[in-house]
Write a protein that holds these residues in place. Structure first.
Motif, PDB file in Angstrom:
ATOM      1  N   VAL A  18      83.215   6.771 -17.712  1.00 39.51           N
ATOM      2  CA  VAL A  18      83.547   7.784 -16.700  1.00 39.51           C
ATOM      3  C   VAL A  18      82.531   7.751 -15.563  1.00 39.51           C
ATOM      4  O   VAL A  18      82.913   7.801 -14.383  1.00 39.51           O
TER       5      VAL A  18
ATOM      6  N   LEU B 194      86.624  12.998 -11.964  1.00 38.80           N
ATOM      7  CA  LEU B 194      85.862  12.198 -12.920  1.00 38.80           C
ATOM      8  C   LEU B 194      84.480  12.798 -13.164  1.00 38.80           C
ATOM      9  O   LEU B 194      84.039  12.938 -14.307  1.00 38.80           O
TER      10      LEU B 194
ATOM     11  N   TRP C 122      91.934  15.351 -20.570  1.00 41.01           N
ATOM     12  CA  TRP C 122      91.427  14.217 -19.804  1.00 41.01           C
ATOM     13  C   TRP C 122      92.433  13.068 -19.770  1.00 41.01           C
ATOM     14  O   TRP C 122      92.522  12.353 -18.774  1.00 41.01           O
TER      15      TRP C 122
ATOM     16  N   THR D 200      93.848  11.572 -16.341  1.00 39.17           N
ATOM     17  CA  THR D 200      93.709  10.132 -16.108  1.00 39.17           C
ATOM     18  C   THR D 200      95.065   9.511 -15.819  1.00 39.17           C
ATOM     19  O   THR D 200      95.190   8.656 -14.932  1.00 39.17           O
TER      20      THR D 200
END
Length: 186
Positions: free
Chosen positions: A49, A82, A163, A167
C-alpha cells in the motif's frame, strides 16, 4: 548504606539511542502462530500500500496531456485513499500482538508492487500500470482475508473487506478512464 546515583545526561542519551528492551507484545487472545501469520501477511500488504501510494503520487505529479486535470485529480483522490489505509493496517498489526514496519528500507524489503522510476511515462501507461497494481492488490487482500479467517481475526477481515471494495473501485475507475471513446473498448 550505598548512596543512590543519578544517571548522567550522556548515559540517558545512550539508553535512548541504543536498543531498548521494552516488551511490545500487545496482549491478545490469538495464539502466537495467528499473531505471526496475520502480522506477516498484513505487513506485506502495508508495504504494498505504501509503494502503491507513492507510485500513484508519482504519476499524479508527472501527469501530462489533454486529460491532465481529470487524471491528476483522480490519482490524487486515489492516493489519499491508499494513504488512509496505512494507519489502520499498522494499528491492526499492533492490536494482534505483532510488530509493524519501521522504515523505508523495511517497506522496500517487503513490497511486491514494482516501482516506476522512469523519467517519462505516457498517461495511458500510467493508468494501465496502476490498474494492474490495484487489481493485484485486491487479489493479495483476498489472500490476507483468508489468513485472517483461518486465524479467527474477524476485525482485520472486516477491514479488508472494505479495502477490497475500495481497491476494486480504483481498478474500475482506472480501467474506464483508459478506454477509448468508441464502442470497441480497450
Amino acid at each position: 548504606m550505598k548512596k543512590p546515583t543519578r544517571k548522567s545526561a550522556a548515559a540517558k542519551g545512550a539508553t535512548l539511542k541504543g536498543k531498548q528492551h521494552a516488551p511490545l507484545a500487545t496482549p491478545t487472545d490469538l495464539d502466537a502462530r495467528a499473531t505471526r501469520d496475520i502480522s506477516g501477511v498484513m505487513n506485506a500488504i502495508l508495504a504494498d500500500v505504501f509503494a502503491l501510494y507513492l507510485k500513484t503520487k508519482n504519476f499524479h505529479w508527472h501527469m501530462s496531456g489533454p486529460h491532465f486535470r481529470d487524471y491528476h485529480l483522480m490519482l490524487d483522490e486515489q492516493a489519499d485513499q491508499l494513504f488512509a489505509m496505512t494507519d489502520p493496517i499498522a494499528e491492526r498489526i499492533r492490536k494482534v500482538g505483532g510488530d509493524t514496519l519501521r522504515s523505508i528500507g523495511h517497506i522496500a524489503r517487503l513490497q511486491r508492487v514494482s516501482d516506476n522510476d522512469a523519467e517519462y511515462v505516457e498517461p495511458s501507461d500510467m493508468l494501465a500500470e496502476l490498474r494492474e497494481d490495484n487489481k493485484t492488490l485486491a487479489a493479495r487482500l483476498r489472500e490476507a482475508h483468508g489468513v485472517c479467517d483461518e486465524r479467527h481475526d474477524l476485525s482485520t477481515a472486516s477491514l479488508i473487506e472494505v479495502w477490497i471494495d475500495e481497491t476494486e473501485r480504483r481498478t474500475w475507475f482506472l480501467f474506464e478512464s483508459s478506454r477509448r471513446g468508441d464502442s470497441s473498448g480497450h
